[in-house]
Motif scaffolding. Structure first.
Motif, mmCIF file in Angstrom:
data_model
loop_
_atom_site.group_PDB
_atom_site.id
_atom_site.type_symbol
_atom_site.label_atom_id
_atom_site.label_comp_id
_atom_site.label_asym_id
_atom_site.label_seq_id
_atom_site.Cartn_x
_atom_site.Cartn_y
_atom_site.Cartn_z
ATOM 1 N N GLY A 1 -47.870 -15.095 18.052
ATOM 2 C CA GLY A 1 -48.274 -15.616 16.949
ATOM 3 C C GLY A 1 -49.525 -16.951 17.142
ATOM 4 O O GLY A 1 -50.020 -16.701 18.134
ATOM 5 N N TYR A 2 -49.818 -17.379 16.203
ATOM 6 C CA TYR A 2 -51.067 -18.225 16.107
ATOM 7 C C TYR A 2 -50.505 -19.891 16.183
ATOM 8 O O TYR A 2 -51.499 -20.629 15.842
ATOM 9 C CB TYR A 2 -51.983 -17.879 14.916
ATOM 10 C CG TYR A 2 -52.550 -16.447 15.228
ATOM 11 C CD1 TYR A 2 -53.935 -16.503 15.492
ATOM 12 C CD2 TYR A 2 -51.886 -15.320 14.775
ATOM 13 C CE1 TYR A 2 -54.617 -15.130 15.804
ATOM 14 C CE2 TYR A 2 -52.461 -14.185 14.809
ATOM 15 C CZ TYR A 2 -53.691 -14.172 15.477
ATOM 16 O OH TYR A 2 -54.232 -12.832 15.491
ATOM 17 N N ARG B 1 -52.534 -23.882 7.953
ATOM 18 C CA ARG B 1 -52.887 -22.424 7.496
ATOM 19 C C ARG B 1 -52.961 -21.523 8.545
ATOM 20 O O ARG B 1 -52.408 -20.533 8.377
ATOM 21 C CB ARG B 1 -53.962 -22.512 6.482
ATOM 22 C CG ARG B 1 -54.338 -21.170 5.868
ATOM 23 C CD ARG B 1 -55.674 -21.131 4.981
ATOM 24 N NE ARG B 1 -56.042 -19.877 4.243
ATOM 25 C CZ ARG B 1 -55.127 -19.448 3.393
ATOM 26 N NH1 ARG B 1 -54.492 -20.172 2.725
ATOM 27 N NH2 ARG B 1 -55.526 -18.357 2.871
ATOM 28 N N ARG B 2 -53.773 -21.924 9.507
ATOM 29 C CA ARG B 2 -54.121 -20.884 10.920
ATOM 30 C C ARG B 2 -52.616 -20.701 11.626
ATOM 31 O O ARG B 2 -52.518 -19.735 12.247
ATOM 32 C CB ARG B 2 -55.237 -21.316 11.396
ATOM 33 C CG ARG B 2 -56.612 -21.155 10.447
ATOM 34 C CD ARG B 2 -57.801 -21.532 11.525
ATOM 35 N NE ARG B 2 -57.929 -20.458 12.487
ATOM 36 C CZ ARG B 2 -58.486 -19.431 12.219
ATOM 37 N NH1 ARG B 2 -59.156 -18.774 10.986
ATOM 38 N NH2 ARG B 2 -58.738 -18.369 13.100
ATOM 39 N N ASP C 1 -49.220 -10.749 15.773
ATOM 40 C CA ASP C 1 -49.755 -9.412 15.677
ATOM 41 C C ASP C 1 -50.103 -8.812 16.800
ATOM 42 O O ASP C 1 -49.583 -9.279 17.937
ATOM 43 C CB ASP C 1 -50.974 -9.403 14.558
ATOM 44 C CG ASP C 1 -52.206 -10.246 15.190
ATOM 45 O OD1 ASP C 1 -52.270 -10.582 16.532
ATOM 46 O OD2 ASP C 1 -53.022 -10.770 14.385
ATOM 47 N N GLN D 1 -49.626 -20.779 10.913
ATOM 48 C CA GLN D 1 -48.645 -20.122 10.160
ATOM 49 C C GLN D 1 -48.695 -18.660 10.105
ATOM 50 O O GLN D 1 -47.726 -17.945 9.893
ATOM 51 C CB GLN D 1 -48.549 -20.864 8.918
ATOM 52 C CG GLN D 1 -47.839 -22.187 8.615
ATOM 53 C CD GLN D 1 -47.993 -22.421 7.013
ATOM 54 O OE1 GLN D 1 -48.412 -21.711 6.009
ATOM 55 N NE2 GLN D 1 -47.899 -23.934 6.939
ATOM 56 N N ARG D 2 -50.045 -18.267 10.550
ATOM 57 C CA ARG D 2 -50.209 -16.698 10.622
ATOM 58 C C ARG D 2 -49.162 -16.025 11.505
ATOM 59 O O ARG D 2 -48.769 -16.519 12.706
ATOM 60 C CB ARG D 2 -51.532 -16.419 11.226
ATOM 61 C CG ARG D 2 -52.645 -16.896 10.178
ATOM 62 C CD ARG D 2 -54.007 -16.231 10.361
ATOM 63 N NE ARG D 2 -54.372 -17.141 11.589
ATOM 64 C CZ ARG D 2 -55.518 -16.615 12.382
ATOM 65 N NH1 ARG D 2 -56.121 -15.726 12.134
ATOM 66 N NH2 ARG D 2 -55.605 -17.284 13.590
#
Length: 309
Positions: A73-74, A60-61, A67, A63-64
């Motif tokens: 990305g993350y 989940r984290r 920004d 895939q962010r």
């Protein structure tokens, strides 16, 4: 933007459901039978169940989208959470199994009486673990086939830490079930608790080895894992095919997340363009390279005359 890794998430969810059911069944069987091997397997399954939660967070984290704070990305967060899962496997799974086995050898009684229950639980666990492993194997084999790679080799090299973790943990779980079965069986046949204790210790050693391998791979990706020679050559060929490029002098792809690389390259451009034109050409080449599925960002520079890189 990074596309969600739906298949990897499904692989982890299947593993979580299987391990939760197995952990509950093994815990009950361990309490009833008093078997050290079954206790080790229960600890193993609870460790795996907790690890799947870390892996879901990793997916989940990681895939962010990028920004302002994280322009690349993350993706690397996936390796952080997967590293925590591997540490959990080592501390909870391996350590508890070793401790239980040694305790059984030093102070164990002749107690595991309900052998039938232990065998039934291990058989059910084998089927459930096999189902989870089959899901991970399908995903890995599909991706390995696209790259004309061996399944086991790809499992170690893949940049997706969650599917590698599920594949490794489920493989270890199946081997652990066989070890536990043999330990309990030899205990029943010989009446000696030593075999049960040895089974628990062997499960602990197995989990320790798997955990160390997973920890090592996650550290390598966190500290800068280069893309494979195949990925590098493919990007070199792609870049060299552009009409503006005379030669690719240097190129390094580095993973910054699952299936995402940062590309740094140095090229010779065709002709003797002015500086403003060179800058525009480089930006255009970067944007075209970033259309490749694996490329998160490309940074290109012009090579020094007659020097590589």
């Amino acid at each position: 933007m990074v596309k969600p890794q739906g298949e990897s998430t499904l692989t982890v969810v299947v593993a979580f459901a299987a391990n939760l059911a197995i952990a509950i069944a093994k815990t009950v069987a361990a309490a009833v039978s008093g078997s050290a091997s079954m206790s080790a397997e229960a600890a193993h399954s609870w460790a795996d169940t907790g690890n799947e939660i870390f892996l879901l967070i990793a997916n989940r984290r990681g895939q962010r989208a990028a920004d302002e704070r994280r322009p690349l990305g993350y993706g690397r967060e996936a390796y952080v959470w997967s590293l925590l899962a591997a540490v959990g496997l080592f501390v909870v799974g391996a350590a508890v199994s070793l401790w239980r086995g040694v305790t059984e050898l030093l102070h164990g009684s002749e107690g595991a009486e309900n052998y039938l229950l232990a065998y039934v639980v291990l058989a059910v666990a084998f089927v459930l673990e096999g189902t989870s492993l089959a899901q991970a194997t399908r995903q890995l084999r599909r991706e390995a086939t696209k790259l004309d790679s061996d399944l086991l080799d790809y499992a170690m090299r893949t940049s997706d830490p969650t599917v590698r973790a599920v594949f490794a943990e489920d493989s270890a779980a199946l081997i652990g079930i066989v070890i536990a079965f043999l330990g309990i069986l030899l205990h029943e046949l010989t009446g000696s608790v030593v075999w049960d204790g040895i089974g628990s210790i062997l499960v602990g050693v197995l989990l320790g080895v798997v955990a160390v391998v997973l920890i090592s791979r996650n550290i390598q990706f966190l500290t800068g894992e280069p893309g494979s020679p195949r990925i590098k050559q493919g990007l070199v060929d792609k870049l060299a095919a552009y009409p503006e490029v005379a030669e690719v002098r240097f190129l390094r792809p580095e993973f910054i997340g699952p299936k995402r690389v940062l590309v740094i390259a140095s090229v010779d451009l065709v002709g003797d363009a002015v500086e403003s034109s060179i800058a525009k050409s480089l930006r255009d080449l970067e944007h075209r390279l970033e259309r490749e599925p694996y490329v998160a960002e490309a940074i290109l520079t012009v090579s020094e005359p007659d020097r590589a890189g």
